[in-house]
Design a protein around this motif. Structure first.
Motif, PDB file in Angstrom:
ATOM      1  N   GLU A   1      -0.091   9.614   5.597  1.00 12.68           N
ATOM      2  CA  GLU A   1      -1.274   9.305   4.789  1.00 12.68           C
ATOM      3  C   GLU A   1      -1.114   7.890   4.264  1.00 12.68           C
ATOM      4  OE1 GLU A   1      -2.815  10.617   0.467  1.00 12.68           O
ATOM      5  OE2 GLU A   1      -2.372  12.271   1.841  1.00 12.68           O
ATOM      6  N   ILE A   2      -2.106   7.054   4.547  1.00 13.76           N
ATOM      7  CA  ILE A   2      -2.025   5.658   4.145  1.00 13.76           C
ATOM      8  C   ILE A   2      -3.101   5.400   3.088  1.00 13.76           C
ATOM      9  CG2 ILE A   2      -2.126   3.276   4.938  1.00 13.76           C
ATOM     10  CD1 ILE A   2      -1.548   4.461   7.784  1.00 13.76           C
ATOM     11  N   GLY A   3      -2.639   4.938   1.920  1.00 16.12           N
ATOM     12  CA  GLY A   3      -3.554   4.654   0.825  1.00 16.12           C
ATOM     13  C   GLY A   3      -4.082   3.238   0.901  1.00 16.12           C
ATOM     14  N   ARG A   4      -4.874   2.905  -0.089  1.00 14.84           N
ATOM     15  CA  ARG A   4      -5.433   1.557  -0.161  1.00 14.84           C
ATOM     16  C   ARG A   4      -4.380   0.568  -0.648  1.00 14.84           C
ATOM     17  NH1 ARG A   4     -11.369   2.108  -2.879  1.00 14.84           N
ATOM     18  NH2 ARG A   4     -12.191   3.589  -1.391  1.00 14.84           N
ATOM     19  N   ALA A   5      -4.569  -0.671  -0.233  1.00 19.76           N
ATOM     20  CA  ALA A   5      -3.696  -1.732  -0.705  1.00 19.76           C
ATOM     21  C   ALA A   5      -3.964  -1.979  -2.179  1.00 19.76           C
ATOM     22  CB  ALA A   5      -3.934  -3.003   0.091  1.00 19.76           C
ATOM     23  N   HIS A   6      -2.926  -2.243  -2.948  1.00 22.13           N
ATOM     24  CA  HIS A   6      -3.076  -2.552  -4.370  1.00 22.13           C
ATOM     25  C   HIS A   6      -3.456  -4.011  -4.501  1.00 22.13           C
ATOM     26  CE1 HIS A   6      -1.452   1.260  -5.747  1.00 22.13           C
ATOM     27  NE2 HIS A   6      -0.551   1.163  -4.774  1.00 22.13           N
TER      28      HIS A   6
ATOM     29  N   MET B   1       0.827  -1.175   0.000  1.00 23.54           N
ATOM     30  CA  MET B   1       0.000   0.000   0.000  1.00 23.54           C
ATOM     31  C   MET B   1       0.873   1.240   0.000  1.00 23.54           C
ATOM     32  SD  MET B   1      -1.641   0.351   3.807  1.00 23.54           S
ATOM     33  CE  MET B   1      -2.592  -1.046   3.401  1.00 23.54           C
ATOM     34  N   GLU B   2       0.349   2.298  -0.543  1.00 24.02           N
ATOM     35  CA  GLU B   2       1.111   3.543  -0.624  1.00 24.02           C
ATOM     36  C   GLU B   2       1.050   4.282   0.713  1.00 24.02           C
ATOM     37  OE1 GLU B   2       1.509   6.711  -4.021  1.00 24.02           O
ATOM     38  OE2 GLU B   2      -0.268   7.149  -2.830  1.00 24.02           O
ATOM     39  N   VAL B   3       2.216   4.726   1.166  1.00 25.55           N
ATOM     40  CA  VAL B   3       2.323   5.499   2.403  1.00 25.55           C
ATOM     41  C   VAL B   3       3.035   6.804   2.069  1.00 25.55           C
ATOM     42  CG1 VAL B   3       3.248   5.548   4.754  1.00 25.55           C
ATOM     43  CG2 VAL B   3       2.487   3.375   3.774  1.00 25.55           C
ATOM     44  N   LYS B   4       2.414   7.933   2.456  1.00 25.17           N
ATOM     45  CA  LYS B   4       3.022   9.253   2.280  1.00 25.17           C
ATOM     46  C   LYS B   4       3.271   9.831   3.666  1.00 25.17           C
ATOM     47  CE  LYS B   4       0.619  10.287  -2.016  1.00 25.17           C
ATOM     48  NZ  LYS B   4      -0.297  11.210  -2.690  1.00 25.17           N
ATOM     49  N   ILE B   5       4.486  10.327   3.874  1.00 27.02           N
ATOM     50  CA  ILE B   5       4.860  10.873   5.175  1.00 27.02           C
ATOM     51  C   ILE B   5       5.362  12.292   4.984  1.00 27.02           C
ATOM     52  CG2 ILE B   5       6.314  10.564   7.210  1.00 27.02           C
ATOM     53  CD1 ILE B   5       6.570   7.576   6.231  1.00 27.02           C
ATOM     54  N   GLY B   6       4.700  13.226   5.635  1.00 24.45           N
ATOM     55  CA  GLY B   6       5.146  14.614   5.623  1.00 24.45           C
ATOM     56  C   GLY B   6       6.147  14.826   6.734  1.00 24.45           C
ATOM     57  N   VAL B   7       7.242  15.474   6.407  1.00 25.71           N
ATOM     58  CA  VAL B   7       8.296  15.729   7.382  1.00 25.71           C
ATOM     59  C   VAL B   7       8.353  17.233   7.643  1.00 25.71           C
ATOM     60  CG1 VAL B   7      10.759  15.468   7.880  1.00 25.71           C
ATOM     61  CG2 VAL B   7       9.583  13.742   6.506  1.00 25.71           C
TER      62      VAL B   7
ATOM     63  N   VAL C   1      -0.099   2.310  11.063  1.00 25.62           N
ATOM     64  CA  VAL C   1      -0.690   3.212  12.064  1.00 25.62           C
ATOM     65  C   VAL C   1      -0.031   2.999  13.422  1.00 25.62           C
ATOM     66  CG1 VAL C   1      -2.790   3.726  13.370  1.00 25.62           C
ATOM     67  CG2 VAL C   1      -2.894   3.512  10.886  1.00 25.62           C
ATOM     68  N   ALA C   2       0.156   1.762  13.824  1.00 24.58           N
ATOM     69  CA  ALA C   2       0.767   1.471  15.123  1.00 24.58           C
ATOM     70  C   ALA C   2       2.199   1.981  15.192  1.00 24.58           C
ATOM     71  CB  ALA C   2       0.720  -0.030  15.400  1.00 24.58           C
ATOM     72  N   LEU C   3       2.979   1.732  14.139  1.00 23.26           N
ATOM     73  CA  LEU C   3       4.369   2.187  14.119  1.00 23.26           C
ATOM     74  C   LEU C   3       4.460   3.719  14.127  1.00 23.26           C
ATOM     75  CD1 LEU C   3       5.834  -0.344  11.533  1.00 23.26           C
ATOM     76  CD2 LEU C   3       6.370  -0.227  13.973  1.00 23.26           C
ATOM     77  N   ALA C   4       3.631   4.373  13.312  1.00 24.79           N
ATOM     78  CA  ALA C   4       3.655   5.843  13.239  1.00 24.79           C
ATOM     79  C   ALA C   4       3.192   6.464  14.552  1.00 24.79           C
ATOM     80  CB  ALA C   4       2.793   6.329  12.080  1.00 24.79           C
ATOM     81  N   SER C   5       2.147   5.912  15.138  1.00 28.57           N
ATOM     82  CA  SER C   5       1.645   6.435  16.417  1.00 28.57           C
ATOM     83  C   SER C   5       2.691   6.326  17.512  1.00 28.57           C
ATOM     84  CB  SER C   5       0.379   5.684  16.837  1.00 28.57           C
ATOM     85  OG  SER C   5      -0.651   5.901  15.923  1.00 28.57           O
TER      86      SER C   5
ATOM     87  N   ASP D   1      -2.979  -1.269   9.616  1.00 29.08           N
ATOM     88  CA  ASP D   1      -2.909  -1.287  11.077  1.00 29.08           C
ATOM     89  C   ASP D   1      -1.468  -1.271  11.580  1.00 29.08           C
ATOM     90  OD1 ASP D   1      -5.678  -1.320  11.278  1.00 29.08           O
ATOM     91  OD2 ASP D   1      -5.797  -3.498  11.498  1.00 29.08           O
ATOM     92  N   GLU D   2      -0.582  -1.976  10.891  1.00 31.15           N
ATOM     93  CA  GLU D   2       0.832  -1.994  11.286  1.00 31.15           C
ATOM     94  C   GLU D   2       1.459  -0.616  11.121  1.00 31.15           C
ATOM     95  OE1 GLU D   2       2.223  -6.545  10.263  1.00 31.15           O
ATOM     96  OE2 GLU D   2       2.099  -5.114   8.620  1.00 31.15           O
TER      97      GLU D   2
END
Length: 66
Positions: free
Chosen positions: A60-65, A1-7, A26-30, A23-24
């Motif tokens: 930002e977490i996108g949908r799984a391909h 899945m696509e993950v975008k991270i703003g720094v 989200v848990a790691l980012a949190s 979920d993984e």
């Protein structure tokens, strides 16, 4: 899945395709934001991205391909 991270104070966002579940990520980012520890994600090409937890502006977490 696509993950975008703003720094914070970064000129652009970090974008990667991750094999991890939503979920993984989200848990790691949190945990990284809460504790100020690095966010470490692997991408589908075998690379590793490390971002300081105290510099994360958003994730930002996108949908799984499928």
């Amino acid at each position: 899945m696509e993950v975008k991270i703003g720094v914070q104070q970064g000129p652009r966002e970090v974008v990667l395709e991750s094999p991890q579940t939503q979920d993984e990520v989200v848990a790691l980012a949190s945990a990284a934001v809460e504790k100020g520890t690095p966010l470490v994600l692997a991408d589908e090409k075998g690379r590793t991205v490390v971002i300081p937890g105290d510099k994360i502006a958003y994730v930002e977490i996108g949908r799984a391909h499928v």
